[in-house]
Write a protein that holds these residues in place. Structure first.
Motif, PDB file in Angstrom:
ATOM      1  N   ARG A 257      41.484  43.830  45.810  1.00  0.00           N
ATOM      2  CA  ARG A 257      41.736  44.683  44.642  1.00  0.00           C
ATOM      3  C   ARG A 257      41.215  43.920  43.438  1.00  0.00           C
ATOM      4  O   ARG A 257      41.319  42.692  43.365  1.00  0.00           O
ATOM      5  CB  ARG A 257      43.229  44.962  44.489  1.00  0.00           C
ATOM      6  N   ALA A 258      40.667  44.667  42.475  1.00  0.00           N
ATOM      7  CA  ALA A 258      40.073  44.007  41.312  1.00  0.00           C
ATOM      8  C   ALA A 258      40.182  44.895  40.086  1.00  0.00           C
ATOM      9  O   ALA A 258      40.376  46.113  40.189  1.00  0.00           O
ATOM     10  CB  ALA A 258      38.606  43.687  41.595  1.00  0.00           C
ATOM     11  N   HIS A 259      40.044  44.257  38.931  1.00  0.00           N
ATOM     12  CA  HIS A 259      39.879  44.976  37.670  1.00  0.00           C
ATOM     13  C   HIS A 259      38.548  44.509  37.114  1.00  0.00           C
ATOM     14  O   HIS A 259      38.386  43.351  36.726  1.00  0.00           O
ATOM     15  CB  HIS A 259      41.015  44.673  36.689  1.00  0.00           C
ATOM     16  N   TRP A 260      37.563  45.435  37.122  1.00  0.00           N
ATOM     17  CA  TRP A 260      36.193  45.083  36.786  1.00  0.00           C
ATOM     18  C   TRP A 260      35.604  46.166  35.894  1.00  0.00           C
ATOM     19  O   TRP A 260      35.717  47.352  36.186  1.00  0.00           O
ATOM     20  CB  TRP A 260      35.388  44.941  38.078  1.00  0.00           C
ATOM     21  N   GLU A 261      35.032  45.729  34.787  1.00  0.00           N
ATOM     22  CA  GLU A 261      34.396  46.635  33.823  1.00  0.00           C
ATOM     23  C   GLU A 261      35.313  47.799  33.446  1.00  0.00           C
ATOM     24  O   GLU A 261      34.905  48.963  33.437  1.00  0.00           O
ATOM     25  CB  GLU A 261      33.041  47.124  34.332  1.00  0.00           C
ATOM     26  N   GLY A 262      36.594  47.500  33.186  1.00  0.00           N
ATOM     27  CA  GLY A 262      37.545  48.488  32.703  1.00  0.00           C
ATOM     28  C   GLY A 262      38.117  49.412  33.752  1.00  0.00           C
ATOM     29  O   GLY A 262      38.785  50.390  33.410  1.00  0.00           O
ATOM     30  N   GLN A 263      37.885  49.138  35.017  1.00  0.00           N
ATOM     31  CA  GLN A 263      38.404  50.023  36.065  1.00  0.00           C
ATOM     32  C   GLN A 263      39.079  49.214  37.170  1.00  0.00           C
ATOM     33  O   GLN A 263      38.699  48.081  37.446  1.00  0.00           O
ATOM     34  CB  GLN A 263      37.277  50.863  36.663  1.00  0.00           C
ATOM     35  N   ASP A 264      40.095  49.819  37.768  1.00  0.00           N
ATOM     36  CA  ASP A 264      40.697  49.249  38.963  1.00  0.00           C
ATOM     37  C   ASP A 264      39.862  49.697  40.144  1.00  0.00           C
ATOM     38  O   ASP A 264      39.499  50.878  40.260  1.00  0.00           O
ATOM     39  CB  ASP A 264      42.144  49.727  39.118  1.00  0.00           C
ATOM     40  N   CYS A 265      39.519  48.744  41.010  1.00  0.00           N
ATOM     41  CA  CYS A 265      38.621  49.052  42.115  1.00  0.00           C
ATOM     42  C   CYS A 265      38.870  48.092  43.264  1.00  0.00           C
ATOM     43  O   CYS A 265      39.761  47.247  43.203  1.00  0.00           O
ATOM     44  CB  CYS A 265      37.160  48.974  41.652  1.00  0.00           C
ATOM     45  N   TYR A 266      38.078  48.253  44.298  1.00  0.00           N
ATOM     46  CA  TYR A 266      38.129  47.394  45.479  1.00  0.00           C
ATOM     47  C   TYR A 266      36.728  46.868  45.768  1.00  0.00           C
ATOM     48  O   TYR A 266      35.737  47.541  45.493  1.00  0.00           O
ATOM     49  CB  TYR A 266      38.598  48.184  46.706  1.00  0.00           C
ATOM     50  N   PHE A 267      36.694  45.670  46.369  1.00  0.00           N
ATOM     51  CA  PHE A 267      35.447  45.063  46.832  1.00  0.00           C
ATOM     52  C   PHE A 267      35.666  44.489  48.221  1.00  0.00           C
ATOM     53  O   PHE A 267      36.793  44.134  48.585  1.00  0.00           O
ATOM     54  CB  PHE A 267      35.011  43.901  45.924  1.00  0.00           C
TER      55      PHE A 267
END
Length: 156
Positions: free
Chosen positions: A27-37
């Protein structure tokens, strides 16, 4: 006239870690969005890609894995996706299995944007904000059958 930009292609290895119909995601917070990698990262000089994926998964998740085979080869060419023209990455994405018992999740060298780790059922991957988005159906399809290795191209 501006000086030309010298681009370097960055190699990386990513892992699709599967266990009991689930995939391990960051789980990540990247470029203003919560997302997954997918867990993984950059290759070091002199390091084989299978060693890269082992090291990176352990650093980011605390889990030891065995890379079983190459699933996909992905590129990202920034100039084709409103990114920086010098941003060019090549990622080898490996199918991996956890070694031994599942360790408590938590690595010693997590990415700066990482906010957690999660085992996600394969059928739920298409509904996640998993980046790059083009990987979502490919990963979800692993619930039904292992797909042949293939070059998936410049995928954002």
């Amino acid at each position: 006239m501006a000086d030309p930009v010298t681009a370097a292609i960055r190699n990386a290895a990513k892992a699709v870690v599967l266990h009991d119909g689930r995939v391990l995601l960051q789980r990540a917070h990247w470029e203003g969005q919560d997302c997954y990698f997918l867990p993984g990262g950059g290759q070091e000089p002199g390091e084989a890609l299978d060693a890269t994926v082992r090291r990176e998964v352990h650093e980011e998740t605390g889990q030891d894995v065995t890379p079983e085979r190459l699933l996909w080869l992905r590129e990202y060419i920034g100039a084709n996706h409103d990114g920086a023209p010098e941003d060019h990455r090549v990622e080898a994405i490996f199918l991996c299995r956890p070694e031994g018992t599942l360790d408590p999740l938590g690595g010693h060298a997590e990415d700066d944007v990482q906010t957690g780790l999660e085992w996600v059922e394969l059928e739920k991957v298409t509904g996640l904000n998993l980046l790059p988005q083009g990987l979502r159906p490919l990963i979800a399809d692993l619930a039904h059958a292992e797909l042949p290795t293939r070059y998936i191209g410049d995928l954002a």
